[in-house]
Design an enzyme around this catalytic site. Sequence first.
Site, PDB file in Angstrom:
ATOM      1  N   CYS A  39       0.683  -1.138   0.168  1.00 58.07           N
ATOM      2  CA  CYS A  39      -0.195  -0.080  -0.145  1.00 58.07           C
ATOM      3  C   CYS A  39       0.808   1.156   0.044  1.00 58.07           C
ATOM      4  O   CYS A  39       2.082   1.341   0.459  1.00 58.07           O
ATOM      5  CB  CYS A  39      -1.025   0.052   1.140  1.00 58.07           C
ATOM      6  N   HIS A  99       1.216  -1.390   9.058  1.00 54.02           N
ATOM      7  CA  HIS A  99       0.013  -1.556   8.206  1.00 54.02           C
ATOM      8  C   HIS A  99      -1.102  -1.996   9.098  1.00 54.02           C
ATOM      9  O   HIS A  99      -1.425  -3.272   9.674  1.00 54.02           O
ATOM     10  CB  HIS A  99       0.103  -2.340   7.052  1.00 54.02           C
ATOM     11  N   HIS A 132      -5.031   6.311   9.169  1.00 58.48           N
ATOM     12  CA  HIS A 132      -4.358   7.549   9.102  1.00 58.48           C
ATOM     13  C   HIS A 132      -5.291   8.604  10.017  1.00 58.48           C
ATOM     14  O   HIS A 132      -6.454   8.290   9.876  1.00 58.48           O
ATOM     15  CB  HIS A 132      -3.807   7.909   7.936  1.00 58.48           C
TER      16      HIS A 132
HETATM   17  P1  DGP Z   1      -8.654   9.184   3.203  1.00 61.35           P
HETATM   18  O1  DGP Z   1      -9.669   9.713   2.162  1.00 61.35           O
HETATM   19  O2  DGP Z   1      -9.216   9.574   4.661  1.00 61.35           O
HETATM   20  O3  DGP Z   1      -8.492   7.896   3.141  1.00 61.35           O
HETATM   21  O4  DGP Z   1      -7.222  10.047   3.062  1.00 61.35           O
HETATM   22  C1  DGP Z   1      -6.490   9.789   2.244  1.00 61.35           C
HETATM   23  C2  DGP Z   1      -5.622  11.031   2.079  1.00 61.35           C
HETATM   24  O5  DGP Z   1      -4.192  10.675   1.586  1.00 61.35           O
HETATM   25  C3  DGP Z   1      -6.089  11.891   0.897  1.00 61.35           C
HETATM   26  O6  DGP Z   1      -6.267  13.395   1.758  1.00 61.35           O
HETATM   27  C4  DGP Z   1      -4.878  12.235   0.091  1.00 61.35           C
HETATM   28  C5  DGP Z   1      -3.757  11.516   0.793  1.00 61.35           C
HETATM   29  N1  DGP Z   1      -2.963  11.034  -0.082  1.00 61.35           N
HETATM   30  C6  DGP Z   1      -2.993   9.788  -0.898  1.00 61.35           C
HETATM   31  N2  DGP Z   1      -2.095   9.314  -1.598  1.00 61.35           N
HETATM   32  C7  DGP Z   1      -0.914  10.206  -1.333  1.00 61.35           C
HETATM   33  C8  DGP Z   1       0.573   9.990  -1.214  1.00 61.35           C
HETATM   34  O7  DGP Z   1       1.020   9.425  -2.166  1.00 61.35           O
HETATM   35  N3  DGP Z   1       1.240  10.885  -0.399  1.00 61.35           N
HETATM   36  C9  DGP Z   1       0.644  11.803   0.345  1.00 61.35           C
HETATM   37  N4  DGP Z   1       1.421  12.746   1.211  1.00 61.35           N
HETATM   38  N5  DGP Z   1      -0.914  11.885   0.336  1.00 61.35           N
HETATM   39  C10 DGP Z   1      -1.563  11.203  -0.269  1.00 61.35           C
END
Ligand code: DGP
Length: 132
Positions: free
Chosen positions: A2, A44, A97
Amino acid sequence: MCIFCKIANKEIPSYTVYEDDNFLAFLDLSPITVGHTLVVPKKHYANLLELDEATAKEALNVARKVALLLKEKLNVSDFNIVNNCGENAGQSVHHFHIHVIPIYKKGDLEFKVQTKKLSDEDFKKLHTKIIK
Ligand code: DGP
């Protein structure tokens, strides 16, 4: 593997603002506000319900530390601290998260909600169902 595991393993880069033995916090790449940060365990877990108790406690404590850091560095005092738990609740990355979202002014983040009207009878039945 992931995407957040890859970030935790340093296989892909992130703007990390906090790290300890078990957790990492890095800037969200699709920020709702400036400084929107994600607090992520290195191990994870799919979502909040999968965490053991110690990790769950630690997660909130790290979110608090990150909010204090952003408060100091970005001169912001208000935050929404959010966890989306499950697909229908808006979780898109299935590695647990916590979002730490600085709120600079009212309306920076609005939850569109419609509250329900329950009768006393409805509340009594619901309460009984939950506690029995
Ligand atoms: P959620 O919708 O609660 O699962 O939030 C996932 C968040 O993760 C979303 O706000 C965008 C962020 N995100 C997704 N991929 C990446 C990544 O590769 N790097 C970073 N820094 N953030 C990411």
